[in-house]
Structures are given as structure tokens and as C-alpha cells.
Write an enzyme that holds these catalytic residues in place. Structure first.
Site, PDB file in Angstrom:
ATOM      1  N   SER A 133       0.996  -1.151   0.071  1.00  0.00           N
ATOM      2  CA  SER A 133       0.093   0.004  -0.161  1.00  0.00           C
ATOM      3  C   SER A 133       0.903   1.138  -0.018  1.00  0.00           C
ATOM      4  O   SER A 133       2.019   1.282   0.566  1.00  0.00           O
ATOM      5  CB  SER A 133      -0.803   0.191   1.317  1.00  0.00           C
TER       6      SER A 133
ATOM      7  N   GLY B 135     -25.020  -1.901  28.905  1.00  0.00           N
ATOM      8  CA  GLY B 135     -23.971  -0.871  29.051  1.00  0.00           C
ATOM      9  C   GLY B 135     -22.595  -1.430  29.486  1.00  0.00           C
ATOM     10  O   GLY B 135     -21.710  -0.683  28.890  1.00  0.00           O
TER      11      GLY B 135
ATOM     12  N   GLU C  31      -5.697  -6.134   3.497  1.00  0.00           N
ATOM     13  CA  GLU C  31      -5.608  -7.228   2.802  1.00  0.00           C
ATOM     14  C   GLU C  31      -6.850  -7.399   1.847  1.00  0.00           C
ATOM     15  O   GLU C  31      -7.177  -8.485   1.306  1.00  0.00           O
ATOM     16  CB  GLU C  31      -5.448  -8.598   3.502  1.00  0.00           C
TER      17      GLU C  31
ATOM     18  N   SER D 126     -13.837  -5.322   1.974  1.00  0.00           N
ATOM     19  CA  SER D 126     -14.778  -6.063   1.570  1.00  0.00           C
ATOM     20  C   SER D 126     -15.448  -5.894   0.305  1.00  0.00           C
ATOM     21  O   SER D 126     -15.927  -7.033  -0.648  1.00  0.00           O
ATOM     22  CB  SER D 126     -16.203  -6.067   2.693  1.00  0.00           C
TER      23      SER D 126
HETATM   24  N1  CAA Z   1      -4.382 -13.933  -7.448  1.00  0.00           N
HETATM   25  C1  CAA Z   1      -3.606 -13.879  -8.657  1.00  0.00           C
HETATM   26  N2  CAA Z   1      -3.577 -13.279  -9.611  1.00  0.00           N
HETATM   27  C2  CAA Z   1      -4.450 -11.906  -9.720  1.00  0.00           C
HETATM   28  C3  CAA Z   1      -5.317 -11.828  -8.553  1.00  0.00           C
HETATM   29  C4  CAA Z   1      -5.226 -12.684  -7.545  1.00  0.00           C
HETATM   30  N3  CAA Z   1      -6.269 -12.523  -6.528  1.00  0.00           N
HETATM   31  N4  CAA Z   1      -5.923 -10.482  -8.716  1.00  0.00           N
HETATM   32  C5  CAA Z   1      -5.366 -10.139  -9.886  1.00  0.00           C
HETATM   33  N5  CAA Z   1      -4.282 -10.932 -10.297  1.00  0.00           N
HETATM   34  C6  CAA Z   1      -3.576 -10.584 -11.548  1.00  0.00           C
HETATM   35  C7  CAA Z   1      -4.450 -10.892 -12.649  1.00  0.00           C
HETATM   36  O1  CAA Z   1      -4.748 -12.078 -13.350  1.00  0.00           O
HETATM   37  C8  CAA Z   1      -3.820 -10.025 -13.878  1.00  0.00           C
HETATM   38  O2  CAA Z   1      -2.522 -11.096 -14.387  1.00  0.00           O
HETATM   39  P1  CAA Z   1      -2.285 -11.136 -15.965  1.00  0.00           P
HETATM   40  O3  CAA Z   1      -2.027 -10.060 -16.525  1.00  0.00           O
HETATM   41  O4  CAA Z   1      -1.269 -12.467 -15.705  1.00  0.00           O
HETATM   42  O5  CAA Z   1      -3.702 -11.647 -16.458  1.00  0.00           O
HETATM   43  C9  CAA Z   1      -3.031  -8.946 -12.840  1.00  0.00           C
HETATM   44  O6  CAA Z   1      -3.024  -9.545 -11.506  1.00  0.00           O
HETATM   45  C10 CAA Z   1      -3.705  -7.614 -12.909  1.00  0.00           C
HETATM   46  O7  CAA Z   1      -5.047  -7.859 -12.430  1.00  0.00           O
HETATM   47  P2  CAA Z   1      -6.579  -7.278 -12.928  1.00  0.00           P
HETATM   48  O8  CAA Z   1      -6.249  -6.868 -14.462  1.00  0.00           O
HETATM   49  O9  CAA Z   1      -7.587  -7.844 -12.446  1.00  0.00           O
HETATM   50  O10 CAA Z   1      -6.118  -5.877 -11.943  1.00  0.00           O
HETATM   51  P3  CAA Z   1      -7.102  -4.645 -11.627  1.00  0.00           P
HETATM   52  O11 CAA Z   1      -6.450  -3.447 -11.381  1.00  0.00           O
HETATM   53  O12 CAA Z   1      -8.452  -4.602 -12.361  1.00  0.00           O
HETATM   54  O13 CAA Z   1      -7.672  -5.403 -10.235  1.00  0.00           O
HETATM   55  C11 CAA Z   1      -7.319  -5.949  -7.767  1.00  0.00           C
HETATM   56  C12 CAA Z   1      -6.734  -5.804  -9.325  1.00  0.00           C
HETATM   57  C13 CAA Z   1      -7.833  -7.133  -7.856  1.00  0.00           C
HETATM   58  C14 CAA Z   1      -8.065  -4.862  -7.661  1.00  0.00           C
HETATM   59  C15 CAA Z   1      -6.074  -5.677  -7.061  1.00  0.00           C
HETATM   60  O14 CAA Z   1      -5.520  -4.371  -6.973  1.00  0.00           O
HETATM   61  C16 CAA Z   1      -6.287  -5.842  -5.450  1.00  0.00           C
HETATM   62  O15 CAA Z   1      -6.421  -6.943  -5.264  1.00  0.00           O
HETATM   63  N6  CAA Z   1      -6.520  -4.826  -4.648  1.00  0.00           N
HETATM   64  C17 CAA Z   1      -6.678  -4.995  -3.181  1.00  0.00           C
HETATM   65  C18 CAA Z   1      -5.152  -4.719  -2.808  1.00  0.00           C
HETATM   66  C19 CAA Z   1      -5.035  -5.346  -1.261  1.00  0.00           C
HETATM   67  O16 CAA Z   1      -5.553  -6.193  -1.121  1.00  0.00           O
HETATM   68  N7  CAA Z   1      -4.225  -4.572  -0.599  1.00  0.00           N
HETATM   69  C20 CAA Z   1      -3.765  -5.117   0.797  1.00  0.00           C
HETATM   70  C21 CAA Z   1      -2.701  -4.192   1.233  1.00  0.00           C
HETATM   71  S1  CAA Z   1      -1.864  -5.244   2.002  1.00  0.00           S
HETATM   72  C22 CAA Z   1      -2.172  -5.403   3.714  1.00  0.00           C
HETATM   73  O17 CAA Z   1      -3.001  -4.900   4.141  1.00  0.00           O
HETATM   74  C23 CAA Z   1      -1.267  -6.009   4.675  1.00  0.00           C
HETATM   75  C24 CAA Z   1      -1.291  -5.609   6.126  1.00  0.00           C
HETATM   76  O18 CAA Z   1      -0.277  -4.968   6.534  1.00  0.00           O
HETATM   77  C25 CAA Z   1      -2.216  -6.259   6.802  1.00  0.00           C
END
Ligand code: CAA
Length: 379
Positions: A126, A340, A363, A366
Site C-alpha cells: 500500500s 451498558g 488485505e 470487503s
Molecule cells: N490472484 C492472482 N493473480 C491476480 C489476482 C489474484 N487474486 N488478482 C489479480 N491478479 C492478476 C491478474 O490475473 C492479472 O494478471 P495477468 O496480467 O497475468 O492476467 C493482474 O493481476 C492484474 O489484474 P487485474 O487486471 O484484475 O487488475 P485490476 O487493477 O483490475 O484489479 C485488484 C486488481 C484485484 C483490484 C487488486 O489491485 C487488489 O487485490 N486490490 C486490493 C489490494 C489489497 O488487497 N491490498 C492489501 C494491502 S496489504 C495489507 O493490508 C497487509 C497488512 O499490512 C495487513
């Protein structure tokens, strides 16, 4: 699919429960109030093999399966969700990626100490302007001779203050979009790595969260994880497993809320009888029990699919989404049943609500989980 736990899983569950009740519970209230990191507890969890549960034994881990990880993490989080998230990040978001994609150099020098609990890890995807849209990375990594030079800012990093090593994404080739993102192992001690101010949070207050600044940070070339341009794939596949961990953490909070509500409703009297005799209370307890059980089954299903090397993207998103929403609902109902008393610090249920809320956000929110599920069923 068989959802019965084996004798080995039951033994791991008992060991985690015993550790949580005897070693974690005594300090959990004070650490939450004062936002104190559980150094000693994390050290002992490492010695017991809980910080690298799924890493192979020859790489310093415990060589267990994902189901073992889920049952242990639920028990730890039931007592203290802050300890749960520190454990989950080290296991799922740090060790997994190093073992799956790391070179021998990475595995030998970084995975071993992380999996055996001698060092602690954090995951740095992030950024201030890249949360749900994780492809919008602005941090850069330029190769200069034997080193990459990293610049940028990482945000909301769990364990960022106290971790030794960071798994970090940065852009190596802007022209390639998300295919120009790479993943690196960055030591906190490297020149140019700047740990930001610790956030003052609503919940999971005993775990630390901060930003990490990169100011010409010098990272050795051999610390790349996987190939250049593979970084987004590394992050996404890592997060699939991470979401199972957060589901288990949420499950722990949901179960703790149920147990607190059951106990209180048997003790508290109103209208000359325990409030557990009232249908208004019984209906709430019934829903809480059913929901936590459903969340557990979804989580075990995702874990088993991962253990069987089947695609588990949808299952991981489903269990994370469902369990986190159940954690919030159950914590709210536990407060309602306590009346309470539920709103004051004397009882634990107010902390359960504060801790539960973040499981719907980190991560992948929702909303992102719903998007992931929909994309999987529509493809
Ligand atoms: N598993 C495997 N590959 C994935 C995937 C998954 N869940 N999601 C996307 N991909 C791959 C796709 O297959 C694609 O790969 P190819 O080019 O080989 O086809 C590539 O990634 C791009 O995917 P999209 O075209 O779907 O990308 P997008 O921008 O439309 O969507 C998203 C991506 C799903 C929204 C992604 O950005 C996402 O998951 N966002 C949430 C981020 C997140 O979870 N952040 C958490 C931060 S970490 C944290 O919180 C840790 C902590 O400290 C507790």
C-alpha cells in the site's frame, strides 16, 4: 470435502489455545490500552514454530499445512487479534512469497531467520495513493550497478516499526503498467529506509502500523524476489494466502464474541432470571453461532484447496469477506447483549468490535473481495 480435523490439527489447536490463554491473555488488556508491541510473545511464538508454520523445515519453518495455520491463528486471535495479525503477516505475506518466489540467496539469508522467528517481517504494497487500486504504485526502483535505488512512500504497514525485513513492491519500468512492478526484500537497516510515525489506531493497537519512506534506499540487486516485472503477480498470489489468514483472525474475534455473550447471558439476571432464558437473547446467540460456524467452514475450505494445490482465489476472498463481516456482527451483538457493560473497558467485547473492524479493510476491503469473487465466477 472432509472438514474433520486430524489428531495432529487438534494437537496444534490445543497448543495454540494453551499458549494464548497462558502467555498472551495476561497482558492483552494493558497492551491494547497502551499500544505496546508484544515482543516477548512474538519471540516465544517463533520458538514454538508459529511464525513460519507453512515453511519447509529445511528453510527454518515448521513444515505444516494451511489448515494447521488456520486453527492455530484462530486460537491466538480469539485471545488477542493484534498478536494474530503480526503472526499472519509474517507467515502469509512475508514467508510465503520468499519460499515461493525467492532465490536461494533470499531463502538462505532471509527466509530462515523469518520462518524460525529470529527476525520479523512486514509486507509493503500500500501507498498513500495505492490502496484498493494496488496497481497505482508510485514508488520506483532504478538499477544502478549492483544496487536498486528505491524512492517513494509505503503506507499503513503492519509491523513496520518493529519488523527487520520488508517485502516491498516498487516500479522498475513505468511504461509497462502493473507488469513493470517488481518485489524486493528490503532490510530496515538499509541506508535511505525511513520508518514513519506509528499510527494511533482504533483497534489491533498492540500491533504497530506506520509508513515507510524510501529516500534513495540502496537495495542489493540480488534482493529482488522473482524476476523484474513479476512484482504485482507476487503481491496478488501472496495476498490470496494472506486473506485466509485474515479470515482465521476474524474467526477468532467472532468466536470470542460468541463465547463472551454466552457466558454473560448465563450470569446476568433480569426479570428474576438469567437473560439467557429470554428468546430475544437466544435468537442473537443462535445467529452468532451459525455465522461463526459457516465462516469456519469457508475458511477451512479455502485452506484445504490451497493445501491441495487447487485454485483458491475465490475461496480465499469468500472466507475473508464472510468471516470479517461475521466478526463485526458478532462483536456488535456481544456488546448489545452486555448492554451498558459492553460499552466499557471492564469487559472485553468493546475491544472485539474495535479489533474486528480492520478485518473488513486490510488485505483487500470487503468491496474488493466482492469484486474478486465476481470476477472469478464470471470468467
Ligand atoms: N490472484 C492472482 N493473480 C491476480 C489476482 C489474484 N487474486 N488478482 C489479480 N491478479 C492478476 C491478474 O490475473 C492479472 O494478471 P495477468 O496480467 O497475468 O492476467 C493482474 O493481476 C492484474 O489484474 P487485474 O487486471 O484484475 O487488475 P485490476 O487493477 O483490475 O484489479 C485488484 C486488481 C484485484 C483490484 C487488486 O489491485 C487488489 O487485490 N486490490 C486490493 C489490494 C489489497 O488487497 N491490498 C492489501 C494491502 S496489504 C495489507 O493490508 C497487509 C497488512 O499490512 C495487513
Amino acid at each position: 470435502m472432509n472438514f474433520e480435523l486430524t489428531d495432529e490439527h487438534k494437537a496444534i489447536k490445543d497448543a495454540a489455545k494453551d499458549f494464548a490463554e497462558n502467555e498472551i491473555a495476561p497482558t492483552s488488556v494493558e497492551r491494547d490500552i497502551k499500544a505496546v508491541f508484544p515482543f516477548e510473545i512474538i519471540k516465544k511464538l517463533g520458538e514454538l514454530g508459529f511464525m513460519g508454520m507453512m515453511v519447509s523445515q529445511d528453510r527454518g519453518g515448521a513444515g505444516m499445512d494451511t489448515v494447521s495455520y488456520v486453527v492455530a491463528l484462530e486460537e491466538i486471535s480469539k485471545v488477542d487479534a493484534s498478536v494474530g495479525v503480526i503472526m499472519s503477516v509474517n507467515n502469509s505475506l512475508v514467508c510465503y512469497g520468499l519460499e515461493e518466489y525467492g532465490s536461494d540467496h533470499i531463502k538462505e539469508n532471509y527466509l530462515k531467520p523469518l520462518a524460525s522467528g529470529q527476525k520479523l517481517g512486514a509486507f509493503c504494497l500500500s501507498e498513500p495513493e495505492a490502496g484498493s487500486d494496488a496497481t497505482a504504485q508510485k514508488s520506483t526502483a532504478e538499477l544502478h550497478g549492483d544496487h536498486y535505488i528505491l524512492n517513494g512512500m509505503k503506507n499503513f504497514i503492519t509491523s513496520g516499526v518493529n519488523a527487520d525485513y520488508y517485502v516491498m513492491q516498487a516500479v522498475t519500468d513505468k511504461s509497462k503498467g502493473y507488469k513493470g512492478i517488481s518485489t524486493f526484500l528490503v532490510e530496515k537497516a538499509y541506508e535511505g529506509v525511513e520508518v514513519g510515525k506509528k499510527e494511533d489506531k482504533l483497534g489491533i493497537r498492540s500491533s504497530d502500523t506506520c509508513s515507510i519512506g524510501l529516500n534513495n534506499a540502496k537495495v542489493p540487486k540480488e534482493n529482488i524476489i522473482g524476476e523484474e516485472g513479476m512484482g504485482f503477480k507476487v503481491a496478488m498470489t501472496t495476498l490470496n494466502g494472506g486473506r485466509i489468514g485474515i479470515a482465521a483472525q476474524a474467526l477468532g474475534i467472532a468466536q470470542a464474541s460468541l463465547e463472551a455473550a454466552v457466558q454473560y447471558s448465563k450470569e446476568r439476571k433480569a426479570f428474576d432470571a438469567p437473560i439467557a432464558n429470554l428468546q430475544a437473547i437466544q435468537f442473537k446467540l443462535a445467529d452468532m453461532c451459525m455465522n461463526v460456524e459457516a465462516a469456519r467452514l469457508l475458511t477451512l475450505q479455502a485452506a484445504r484447496k490451497k493445501d491441495n494445490n487447487q485454485n483458491y482465489i475465490r475461496e480465499a476472498a469468500q472466507c475473508k469477506l464472510f468471516a470479517s463481516e461475521v466478526a463485526v456482527k458478532n462483536a456488535l451483538e456481544a456488546i448489545q447483549i452486555h448492554g451498558g457493560y459492553g460499552y466499557v473497558r471492564e469487559y472485553l467485547v468493546e475491544r472485539f468490535l474495535r479489533d474486528a473492524k480492520i478485518t473488513e479493510i486490510y488485505e483487500g476491503t470487503s468491496e474488493i473481495q466482492r469484486l474478486v469473487i465476481a470476477r472469478e465466477i464470471l470468467k
